[in-house]
Scaffold this active site. Structure first.
Site, short mmCIF file in Angstrom:
data_model
loop_
_atom_site.label_atom_id
_atom_site.label_comp_id
_atom_site.label_asym_id
_atom_site.label_seq_id
_atom_site.Cartn_x
_atom_site.Cartn_y
_atom_site.Cartn_z
CD GLU A 53 36.11 52.31 12.59
OE1 GLU A 53 36.07 51.27 13.25
OE2 GLU A 53 36.34 52.35 11.38
NE ARG A 280 30.36 42.93 19.92
CZ ARG A 280 30.43 44.07 19.22
NH1 ARG A 280 29.36 44.62 18.70
NH2 ARG A 280 31.58 44.65 19.01
CE LYS A 290 29.94 51.58 14.70
NZ LYS A 290 31.31 52.09 14.76
P1 ATP Z 1 31.45 47.37 14.45
O1 ATP Z 1 32.30 46.19 14.85
O2 ATP Z 1 30.07 47.01 14.01
O3 ATP Z 1 32.17 48.37 13.57
P2 ATP Z 1 32.25 48.42 16.90
O4 ATP Z 1 31.83 47.62 18.05
O5 ATP Z 1 33.66 48.31 16.48
O6 ATP Z 1 31.22 48.14 15.77
P3 ATP Z 1 32.82 51.08 17.71
O7 ATP Z 1 32.30 52.35 17.18
O8 ATP Z 1 34.25 50.79 17.54
O9 ATP Z 1 31.92 49.94 17.09
O10 ATP Z 1 32.41 50.92 19.23
C1 ATP Z 1 32.71 51.88 20.21
C2 ATP Z 1 32.66 51.22 21.55
O11 ATP Z 1 31.37 50.67 21.79
C3 ATP Z 1 33.65 50.10 21.65
O12 ATP Z 1 34.34 50.22 22.87
C4 ATP Z 1 32.83 48.86 21.60
O13 ATP Z 1 33.39 47.86 22.38
C5 ATP Z 1 31.48 49.33 22.17
N1 ATP Z 1 30.39 48.55 21.59
C6 ATP Z 1 30.06 48.44 20.30
N2 ATP Z 1 29.02 47.60 20.13
C7 ATP Z 1 28.67 47.17 21.35
C8 ATP Z 1 27.67 46.28 21.85
N3 ATP Z 1 26.82 45.65 21.04
N4 ATP Z 1 27.61 46.07 23.18
C9 ATP Z 1 28.46 46.70 24.00
N5 ATP Z 1 29.41 47.55 23.61
C10 ATP Z 1 29.54 47.78 22.30
MG MG Z 2 35.49 49.18 16.60
#
Ligand code: ATP
Ligand code: MG
Length: 580
Positions: A53, A280, A290
């Site tokens: 995102e 994760r 984030k």
């Molecule tokens: P937030 O929940 O903080 O907004 P998010 O995980 O939703 O973060 P995205 O930008 O949607 O962030 O993530 C893009 C991709 O990266 C998703 O497929 C997510 O599963 C993966 N991702 C995000 N954070 C992690 C992490 N700490 N470890 C592994 N994969 C991750």
């Molecule tokens: Mg997300």
């Protein structure tokens, strides 16, 4: 300036997908894919996607997902889409979109021609599918207020209640949904909901909202839409439209999988991707959400998203981490189904190992103390030759000017040293690395403060290349620079952003545990003159000090700025053992 060669041994970052080492370790996702290929489940194909995102910069957790999704596509000769999950319209997203593209490329991955996508590319199709769900009697327009919807939803222990609007006719729903699209309602007045089961033990299945009104421009679609699809509804259909075979996401989406499957099943879509969840990444001594990263950036606890103390990809890059080190880290931590916290020391080990093999060596004096060689001719200059990297003779050598007035590290001289101190001390001898043996004969001090201003030495001209007598021993070797023929630089020493392993669980607000010494700036430091041609992002090992990288943003040819990536050894391990 010296006449010494001005070559820089750092080569351009030629890292690309071609030279990413393939060393697949077995993990449960590879196992699933191997099985699917064996049974020809998706016609033997592998298609993945990385769906961030664009509401922040990518961090090392995202790197895990990038390496996994792009890595699997490479490994299985498949395809990995770069998809911006942009269902939530907001104004500042372009900066994030650009940073994400740059970071994925920098990590060494390429989505390839035609494979850059946005969820918003599918808004028309998503709308048509919503109409289809209504026609199937599987979606309805609900006029409850957001508060009422929440109250009707129930809790983890209590089932939900049906909305009074649940049984609207298909015609009425179609008309209302059309009016929603035309902007005839205000935000929060109506939503479109999937008609599933308000009594489901899984809250995600209690008639989830799939479209809501948002009277906002979107960075891709402008003012075309005033209704926007929700994440869960959008994600499965985007996956399906791209022909994704394995939709890999983090564990918190496990409870959303029934909804993912429900949408595709009800619409009888031509293909049905398999959602697979993995744990994760979390790392100690930092934060990764984030929301928190955003808070640290927006409130200036750090200097922007690329602050070298942050676990963002652009921060790590600026700090001097290499793509190879990050990929190696992601491979070493593996892919599992259970949440664990990885030690920051592992990330540091990965970059040390990579830079140890690739970073040219050089001298830097961080905190200078003058060293005057009383018996060395004034005006004389000798060039001490040293390899850029002993293991790679092809990189050639550097020439370090040696003059009567030198500088050494303040901590390499002690007037009253403890036992076992092998560096310079009154009447003691040390070897100046790649140079002569010198003996300390006197010390200049500030008469009022007693501070040591300079040390005077004599040198032994016989010792430039080894030892004249085999029985003579000098225990200490220190680095040095010419006081006159060296370059002034700014050195930025970075340390962990938090001084506790778990800033979230250490009591109080996580920001209470910020490490006040996470950045120390040294402005009197100097380096070898051959670094005059160093370019942004060049890496060096400054002997005895650590790995450093020329700052991408602040370094100028007239004023080099160098960031310490990591020390040569793990200094935190020692501190922790002492219980400090
Ligand atoms: P937030 O929940 O903080 O907004 P998010 O995980 O939703 O973060 P995205 O930008 O949607 O962030 O993530 C893009 C991709 O990266 C998703 O497929 C997510 O599963 C993966 N991702 C995000 N954070 C992690 C992490 N700490 N470890 C592994 N994969 C991750
Ligand atoms: Mg997300």
């Amino acid at each position: 300036m010296t006449e010494a060669a001005t070559m820089t041994p750092n080569t351009a970052n030629t890292d690309s997908v071609d030279n990413i080492e393939k060393k697949p370790a077995p993990n449960f996702i590879r196992h699933i894919i191997n099985e699917d290929i064996r049974t020809n489940k998706h016609n033997g194909k592998v298609a993945t996607r990385f769906p961030p995102e664009p509401n922040g910069y990518l961090h090392i957790g995202h790197a895990k997902s990038i390496c996994l999704n792009f890595g699997l596509a490479l490994e299985y000769n498949g395809i990995c889409y770069m998809r911006f999950d942009d269902t939530n319209p907001s104004k500042e997203e372009m900066e994030y979109v650009e940073s994400i593209k740059r970071d994925v490329h920098w990590l060494g991955f390429d989505w390839g021609e035609g494979n850059l996508r946005h969820s918003s590319d599918y808004f028309d199709q998503l709308y048509d599918y919503a109409v289809q769900l209504i026609k199937l009697g599987k979606a309805y327009v609900c006029s409850l207020s957001p508060e009422e919807i929440r109250a009707y939803r129930g809790t983890l222990t209590e089932v939900g209640k049906d909305s009074p609007y649940r049984n609207r006719s298909i015609e009425e729903n179609l008309a209302l949904f059309e009016k929603m699209r035309c902007g005839e309602f205000e935000e929060g007045q109506q939503v479109l909901r999937a008609k599933i089961n308000m009594q489901s033990p899984n809250i995600n299945m209690r008639d989830p909202v799939i479209y809501r009104i948002k009277k906002m421009s979107h960075h891709m679609t402008g003012d075309k839409w005033c209704i926007y699809p929700m994440y869960d509804y959008t994600h499965c259909l985007s996956d399906m439209l791209e022909g994704i075979t394995h939709s890999i996401c983090t564990l918190e989406f496990e409870d959303h999988r029934p909804l993912y499957d429900w949408v595709l099943d009800e619409l009888q879509t031509p293909c049905h991707p398999q959602q697979i969840e993995f744990a994760r990444l979390s790392l100690n001594y930092t934060v990764m959400s984030k929301r928190k990263l955003n808070e640290l950036v927006m409130n200036n606890y750090v200097n922007g998203w690329s602050d070298p103390r942050l676990p963002t990809i652009s921060g790590l890059r600026r700090r001097g981490y290499t793509p190879a080190a990050i990929r190696d880290f992601c491979e070493r931590i593996g892919v599992t189904k259970s949440d664990t916290c990885i030690d920051m020391a592992l990330l540091e080990t990965c970059v040390r190992e990579d830079l140890n093999n690739t970073a040219p060596r050089a001298f830097c004096v961080q905190r200078p103390l003058k060293l005057i060689i009383d018996n060395y001719p004034e005006g004389q200059v000798e060039y001490m030759e040293a390899p850029w990297l002993a293991e790679k003779p092809a990189l050639g050598t550097r020439k370090i000017p040696f003059t009567r007035e030198l500088i050494i590290e303040q901590e390499d001289f002690m007037e009253n040293p403890p036992k076992g101190y092998f560096r310079l001390q009154p009447n003691g001898e040390v070897r100046l690395r790649y140079g002569y043996i010198v003996k300390c004969v006197s010390v200049d001090k500030d008469p009022t403060t007693g501070e040591v201003l300079a040390v005077h030495c004599t040198y032994d001209p016989e010792t430039r290349h080894g030892m004249p007598q085999s029985n003579r021993k000098v225990k200490g070797t220190i680095h040095w620079l010419s006081a006159t023929q060296s370059l002034p630089v700014e050195i930025r020493l970075y340390d962990r952003l938090f001084n506790v392993a778990d800033p979230d669980g250490a009591g109080g607000d996580y920001k209470d545990h910020l490490n006040p010494e996470s950045m120390v700036i040294l402005t009197n430091s100097r380096v070898e003159p051959d670094l005059a041609t160093a370019k942004p992002e060049d890496h060096y090992q400054f002997e005895r000090l650590g790995y450093f990288c020329v700052d991408e943003y602040d370094s100028k040819p007239t004023q080099l700025v160098l960031n310490r990536t990591v020390t040569l050894r793990d200094t935190w391990a020692k501190v922790e053992k002492k219980g400090g």
